[in-house]
Design an enzyme around this catalytic site. Structure first.
Site, PDB file in Angstrom:
ATOM      1  N   ASP A   1       8.312  17.921 -48.108  1.00 43.97           N
ATOM      2  CA  ASP A   1       9.283  18.957 -48.534  1.00 43.97           C
ATOM      3  C   ASP A   1       8.993  20.229 -47.599  1.00 43.97           C
ATOM      4  OD1 ASP A   1       9.909  17.452 -50.837  1.00 43.97           O
ATOM      5  OD2 ASP A   1       8.491  18.407 -52.158  1.00 43.97           O
TER       6      ASP A   1
ATOM      7  N   ARG B   1      -2.983  29.609 -55.440  1.00 47.00           N
ATOM      8  CA  ARG B   1      -1.334  30.069 -55.095  1.00 47.00           C
ATOM      9  C   ARG B   1      -1.384  31.434 -54.737  1.00 47.00           C
ATOM     10  NH1 ARG B   1      -0.629  25.480 -53.042  1.00 47.00           N
ATOM     11  NH2 ARG B   1       0.195  23.680 -54.411  1.00 47.00           N
TER      12      ARG B   1
ATOM     13  N   ASP C   1       3.851  25.269 -59.400  1.00 44.05           N
ATOM     14  CA  ASP C   1       3.705  25.995 -58.358  1.00 44.05           C
ATOM     15  C   ASP C   1       4.867  27.009 -57.782  1.00 44.05           C
ATOM     16  OD1 ASP C   1       1.069  25.061 -57.997  1.00 44.05           O
ATOM     17  OD2 ASP C   1       1.805  23.383 -56.902  1.00 44.05           O
TER      18      ASP C   1
ATOM     19  N   SER D   1       0.085  12.369 -55.038  1.00 41.40           N
ATOM     20  CA  SER D   1       0.542  13.695 -54.630  1.00 41.40           C
ATOM     21  C   SER D   1      -0.977  14.463 -54.849  1.00 41.40           C
ATOM     22  CB  SER D   1       1.607  14.218 -55.475  1.00 41.40           C
ATOM     23  OG  SER D   1       1.478  15.673 -55.379  1.00 41.40           O
TER      24      SER D   1
HETATM   25  N1  ARG Z   1      -1.122  20.564 -62.646  1.00 42.47           N
HETATM   26  C1  ARG Z   1      -2.118  21.335 -61.586  1.00 42.47           C
HETATM   27  C2  ARG Z   1      -1.573  22.826 -61.770  1.00 42.47           C
HETATM   28  O1  ARG Z   1      -0.253  23.095 -61.957  1.00 42.47           O
HETATM   29  C3  ARG Z   1      -2.126  20.872 -60.226  1.00 42.47           C
HETATM   30  C4  ARG Z   1      -0.920  20.946 -59.425  1.00 42.47           C
HETATM   31  C5  ARG Z   1      -0.771  20.357 -58.070  1.00 42.47           C
HETATM   32  N2  ARG Z   1       0.077  20.750 -57.163  1.00 42.47           N
HETATM   33  C6  ARG Z   1       0.775  19.931 -56.485  1.00 42.47           C
HETATM   34  N3  ARG Z   1       1.733  20.475 -55.829  1.00 42.47           N
HETATM   35  N4  ARG Z   1       0.418  18.662 -56.288  1.00 42.47           N
HETATM   36  O2  ARG Z   1      -2.271  23.944 -61.502  1.00 42.47           O
END
Ligand code: ARG
Length: 384
Positions: free
Chosen positions: A2, A81, A110, A160
């Site tokens: 992406d 983040r 995110d 992922s």
């Molecule tokens: N579910 C977790 C969170 O919201 C992990 C997210 C992983 N992010 C990703 N872009 N693969 O913090």
């Protein structure tokens, strides 16, 4: 993919794109990332090593706040983040950018964390979100990348992954069926409990004012301490997490994590708090402060003033969370098997059944009489 596609997409629309990779301890080939950025049309790429800051500011807070979203997820991705945004904004200022951009889609948590932090730290910068506007399906994105000769790696990747010093998040592929056990190939940091050693590993972790300072007598900086616990935990199969998570964006998702150090430190720290804090302090912290804090961090509201207020209240109690916790790791399990602290509230003289202090019968009766009075009165009134 992406993000790579986003860089190209932006340059095709006249943007001059600067790319930033923030090193929060992820397993990544950073020179390959840089190469990819330039191939996609970046004017300049920045690599920022933020491992120490990540550990000493973000992970440290999560340790003394027992950060576990919905009791299970140690918040690795969520914590990193805001720091990534902070660093991206530093770069934006250096190059005089008018906007910041990210490659998150509209389905994840995110995007919320990125956008909220950017709005708070740099309200004058526009937030550009290609993956939320381009309207390409996954297949069209791959087509787009191919037609521009973009290196996008293995597009058929089974999972992922988002990893950093604190946790490795694994999503997608076979994990999308919540009824099915995660396949062994989902894991990288931990062995399966079945393959873990047949004898236990003992650890001694020393805490000062709520933070771990040494392991087995060796004083370590937090980056090294976490790294070493990830290793020893992983070898013993400790730190595999599988749960159903309530996302911010309106749906449940099946999430799998590896976080050996986080699981070990959580168990050790909670135990020491139970040894040291009064029952009122303990309940207030574990039932109110800790889960509120985790919800804010998970929810992308790291910038919310309440987060700092909660930490200040917690730190008032963490002053006393000093001592040593002994743990046993064995085939995926973590057990606290001993604790010591100069501030431990435990008194052998009080607790010992064999002798020492005993209230008189009259004292016990008087206490029990008043202790139960609310309940007894209510039952009588209600005819129970
Ligand atoms: N579910 C977790 C969170 O919201 C992990 C997210 C992983 N992010 C990703 N872009 N693969 O913090």
């Amino acid at each position: 993919m992406d993000t790579t596609v986003a860089v190209k997409w932006l340059t095709e629309r006249g943007y001059e794109v600067y790319t930033v990779t923030v090193d929060v301890g992820q397993e990544e080939d950073f020179s390959e990332v840089e190469e990819r950025a330039y191939k996609a049309g970046a004017v300049k790429h920045f690599y920022i090593d933020a491992k120490r800051q990540f550990a000493e500011e973000y992970i440290a807070r999560s340790i003394f706040m027992n950060g576990m979203y919905e009791g299970k997820y140690p918040l690795g991705t969520a914590l990193a983040r805001p720091l990534i945004v902070e660093k991206a904004i530093e770069v934006a200022r250096r190059v005089g950018a008018e906007a910041v951009a990210h490659g998150s889609t509209s389905k994840g948590n995110d995007q919320v964390r990125f956008d909220v932090t950017a709005k708070a730290l740099a309200p004058d910068l526009a937030i550009v979100t290609p993956a939320r506007v381009w309207g390409m399906s996954r297949v069209e994105e791959v087509e787009y990348a191919k037609s521009r000769g973009l290196p996008i790696g293995d597009v058929h990747k089974k999972y992922s992954i988002d990893d950093n010093l604190w946790s490795r998040s694994i999503e997608g592929g076979p994990l999308d069926d919540p009824a099915v056990e995660p396949p062994e190939d989902a894991f990288r940091w931990t062995v399966s409990p079945e393959r873990a050693p047949d004898s236990p590993t003992y650890l001694e972790i020393e805490f000062e004012r709520g933070l771990p300072k040494s392991v087995n007598g060796e004083r370590l900086q937090l980056v090294e301490l976490v790294t070493s616990l990830n290793r020893v935990g992983g070898l013993n199969g400790v730190g595999r997490i599988d749960h159903i998570e309530n996302r911010l964006v309106g749906f449940k998702s099946r999430e799998v994590y590896e976080a050996p150090a986080a699981v070990i430190l959580y168990n050790a720290h909670v135990d020491l708090e139970k040894y040291v804090l009064t029952p009122r302090e303990l309940r207030f912290k574990h039932h109110v402060l800790d889960p509120q804090w985790a919800d804010l961090v998970y929810g992308g509201l790291y910038v919310e003033p309440l987060r700092e207020a909660i930490e200040k209240a917690a730190l008032e109690m963490e002053k006393w969370v000093t001592g040593v916790v002994r743990l046993k790791l064995y085939k995926g399990g973590v057990w606290v098997v001993g604790r010591e602290s100069p501030y431990g509230g435990y008194s052998r003289e009080l607790a010992d059944y064999g002798g020492g202090w005993y209230p008189t019968d009259a004292e016990a009766r008087g206490f029990i009489e008043m202790w139960s009075l609310h309940s007894i009165t209510a039952r009588r009134r209600r005819g129970l």
